[in-house]
Design an enzyme around this catalytic site. Sequence first.
Site, short mmCIF file in Angstrom:
data_model
loop_
_atom_site.label_atom_id
_atom_site.label_comp_id
_atom_site.label_asym_id
_atom_site.label_seq_id
_atom_site.Cartn_x
_atom_site.Cartn_y
_atom_site.Cartn_z
N ASP A 9 0.87 -1.15 0.00
CA ASP A 9 0.00 0.00 0.00
C ASP A 9 0.92 1.22 0.00
O ASP A 9 2.11 1.10 0.32
CB ASP A 9 -0.88 -0.03 1.26
CG ASP A 9 -1.75 1.19 1.41
OD1 ASP A 9 -2.34 1.64 0.40
OD2 ASP A 9 -1.87 1.71 2.54
N ASP A 11 -0.02 5.09 0.99
CA ASP A 11 -0.22 6.05 2.08
C ASP A 11 -0.28 5.33 3.42
O ASP A 11 -1.08 4.44 3.63
CB ASP A 11 -1.50 6.86 1.86
CG ASP A 11 -1.46 7.66 0.56
OD1 ASP A 11 -0.36 8.07 0.14
OD2 ASP A 11 -2.54 7.88 -0.03
#
Length: 182
Positions: A9, A11
């Site tokens: 991922d 953020d």
Amino acid sequence: MTDRLVLLDRDGVINYDSVDYIKSADEWQPIPGSIEAIALLHTHGFKICVATNQAGIGRGKLTEQDLAGIHEKMTETVTAAGGHITHIEYCPHLPSDHCACRKPEPGMLHAIGRSLGIEVAGKHFVGDSLKDIRAARAAGCQPVLVLTGNGLETSRLHHDGIQVYDNLLSFAQDITRPGSRP
């Protein structure tokens, strides 16, 4: 082609997150150790791919051109540290769009696998949220939770069978240590 792959991922894992979205390259700031982690994984033969929800596009907070600038800064920062990001998938849709790509759906992870010709099932997917964990499980990946970003809050929920690390660097150091089985 190597089948050593780590999915990330963005953020809260690679860079600091913001409730108001990361809207420009200037706002993108790496979490300490994350760039070093990507470089470490790369030097140990892993392909690194990113799967990121970017509903800020659907909400009009940033454009796809803004996102391209953010990703250019991220990849240049990683390259300067001796790493490489092989592929980035993003979902610009709103949760209300009910698309197949927005996490917790596994669409982006499957798209990465198709793009590289690699089966993503069994590969690590490192995230900081319940959406990441659910997407990993839906794609047959090994979910990994880091305590950066939303990870500490997410860790308070009960999740059997999930590896938990302080941050991306501690994960990278663990799976690249001699005798480790990625």
